[in-house]
Design a protein around this motif. Sequence first.
Motif, mmCIF file in Angstrom:
data_model
loop_
_atom_site.group_PDB
_atom_site.id
_atom_site.type_symbol
_atom_site.label_atom_id
_atom_site.label_comp_id
_atom_site.label_asym_id
_atom_site.label_seq_id
_atom_site.Cartn_x
_atom_site.Cartn_y
_atom_site.Cartn_z
ATOM 1 N N VAL A 119 30.536 28.677 91.192
ATOM 2 C CA VAL A 119 29.125 28.871 91.545
ATOM 3 C C VAL A 119 28.837 30.349 91.791
ATOM 4 N N LEU A 120 29.720 31.022 92.523
ATOM 5 C CA LEU A 120 29.524 32.445 92.790
ATOM 6 C C LEU A 120 29.599 33.268 91.501
ATOM 7 N N ALA A 121 30.524 32.887 90.605
ATOM 8 C CA ALA A 121 30.634 33.609 89.334
ATOM 9 C C ALA A 121 29.372 33.450 88.499
ATOM 10 N N LEU A 122 28.768 32.274 88.537
ATOM 11 C CA LEU A 122 27.504 32.070 87.829
ATOM 12 C C LEU A 122 26.384 32.887 88.457
ATOM 13 N N VAL A 123 26.364 32.938 89.791
ATOM 14 C CA VAL A 123 25.315 33.679 90.490
ATOM 15 C C VAL A 123 25.414 35.174 90.193
ATOM 16 N N PHE A 124 26.640 35.711 90.192
ATOM 17 C CA PHE A 124 26.830 37.146 89.983
ATOM 18 C C PHE A 124 26.986 37.530 88.507
ATOM 19 N N GLY A 125 26.822 36.581 87.615
ATOM 20 C CA GLY A 125 26.859 36.880 86.193
ATOM 21 C C GLY A 125 28.239 37.112 85.614
ATOM 22 N N GLN A 126 29.296 36.725 86.313
ATOM 23 C CA GLN A 126 30.641 36.888 85.795
ATOM 24 C C GLN A 126 31.072 35.722 84.899
ATOM 25 N N GLU A 127 30.321 34.659 84.916
ATOM 26 C CA GLU A 127 30.657 33.477 84.125
ATOM 27 C C GLU A 127 29.379 32.924 83.514
ATOM 28 N N LYS A 128 29.483 32.481 82.281
ATOM 29 C CA LYS A 128 28.360 31.837 81.612
ATOM 30 C C LYS A 128 28.683 30.365 81.390
ATOM 31 N N LEU A 129 27.762 29.516 81.753
ATOM 32 C CA LEU A 129 27.977 28.075 81.672
ATOM 33 C C LEU A 129 27.632 27.592 80.268
ATOM 34 N N ARG A 130 28.662 27.243 79.489
ATOM 35 C CA ARG A 130 28.478 26.701 78.133
ATOM 36 C C ARG A 130 28.848 25.221 78.155
ATOM 37 N N PHE A 131 27.913 24.420 78.606
ATOM 38 C CA PHE A 131 28.207 23.011 78.838
ATOM 39 C C PHE A 131 28.409 22.246 77.532
ATOM 40 N N ARG A 132 27.872 22.744 76.433
ATOM 41 C CA ARG A 132 27.990 22.022 75.168
ATOM 42 C C ARG A 132 29.359 22.186 74.520
ATOM 43 N N THR A 133 30.131 23.158 74.952
ATOM 44 C CA THR A 133 31.472 23.353 74.404
ATOM 45 C C THR A 133 32.478 22.496 75.167
ATOM 46 N N ILE A 134 33.635 22.263 74.530
ATOM 47 C CA ILE A 134 34.677 21.452 75.157
ATOM 48 C C ILE A 134 35.228 22.159 76.392
ATOM 49 N N ASP A 135 35.466 23.465 76.286
ATOM 50 C CA ASP A 135 35.977 24.220 77.429
ATOM 51 C C ASP A 135 34.997 24.190 78.600
ATOM 52 N N GLY A 136 33.720 24.332 78.298
ATOM 53 C CA GLY A 136 32.723 24.316 79.357
ATOM 54 C C GLY A 136 32.640 22.975 80.055
ATOM 55 N N GLN A 137 32.681 21.884 79.271
ATOM 56 C CA GLN A 137 32.633 20.550 79.871
ATOM 57 C C GLN A 137 33.879 20.264 80.693
ATOM 58 N N ALA A 138 35.051 20.663 80.182
ATOM 59 C CA ALA A 138 36.288 20.441 80.931
ATOM 60 C C ALA A 138 36.258 21.200 82.257
ATOM 61 N N LYS A 139 35.746 22.422 82.230
ATOM 62 C CA LYS A 139 35.689 23.229 83.450
ATOM 63 C C LYS A 139 34.736 22.611 84.471
ATOM 64 N N VAL A 140 33.555 22.238 84.010
ATOM 65 C CA VAL A 140 32.548 21.707 84.927
ATOM 66 C C VAL A 140 32.972 20.370 85.510
#
Length: 257
Positions: A119-140
Motif C-alpha cells: 500500500v505504501l509503495a503504491l502511495v509513494f509511486g514505487q509500485e504500479k498495480l497491474r491487476f490484469r497480469t498474472i504477476d499482479g494478480q498473484a501479488k495482490v
Amino acid sequence: MEAARLRHLWEQCKPYLFLILGSLCLSTFMILAETVFSSGINGLAFVVYEHVISTVFLSILAFSLEKRPPLSFKVAAYAFLLGLLQVSLCQMLLTVALEFISSTYESIALNLVPSIVLVLALVFGQEKLRFRTIDGQAKVWGLALSAAGALVIVLWKGPTLFKLSSSTTRLLQRTTTDGVIGGVLLIVGILAASFWNITVGHVVRIYPAELSLTAMMNLFGTIQTGIITAVVIPNSSWKLKWDGGLTLITLSIGVSN
C-alpha cells in the motif's frame, strides 16, 4: 558454461533464500526471546547489546569487503532515519512487546507487513498495480490472503465454553491490559518496519554500499536506543545471563541484519 549458468541461478534464487533464512531466524528468535525475557532479562538492554555487537561485526565486514562511495551528509541523515525506523522503533518495540504478548501473536501480526508495504509503495509511486497480469494478480491475492489470515486469527473470538471464577477474571483483566500495551507496541513496530522497507530501497540507490549503510544504520540505532534505555531502566537491569541472554544476542545478529 555450466558454472555461469549456476552463478546466474544463484543470483536469481539468493534473495528468496535469504528471505526464508531470515524468517526462520526470526521465528526462532521470538520463541527464545519470550522465554528469556520471562526469566528477568530486560528487553531494552537486550536490544542495545544486540546492536553494539552487530555494529562492530558489520563495520569489520564493510571495511574488509566493500568499496564505498564518498559519504555525504544526506546519506548520513538517511542512515540516521533508517536506524530510527528499524532499530529504535521497529526492533526495540517488537522486542519489548514480547514481554506483554506471546510470540505467536507477534509472528502472525508480522504477516501484515507485506500488505502495508504494498500500500505504501503504491502511495509513494514505487509500485504500479497491474491487476490484469498474472504477476499482479498473484501479488495482490497473496498479500490479501496473508493479511486476512492474520486479522482473522488475531481478531476472531470463539464462543465461551466455561464460566470463570472471580480470581481468574481479575487475572484475565490484567492480561487484557498487557495485551493492549503489547498490541500498541506491535502496531507501531509494524508501521516502522513498513516505512523502513519503503525508505531503504531509495537509500540503497543513492549509496550502493549495503554493508556500510547497514553498519551506519546500526550505529545510529545503537546510540538512539542506548540513550532511551539509559533513561528508562535502572543500572541493575543491564545485566545479562549466560544461560540465555548472550546466546539470544548471537542469534539476533542474523535477524537484525
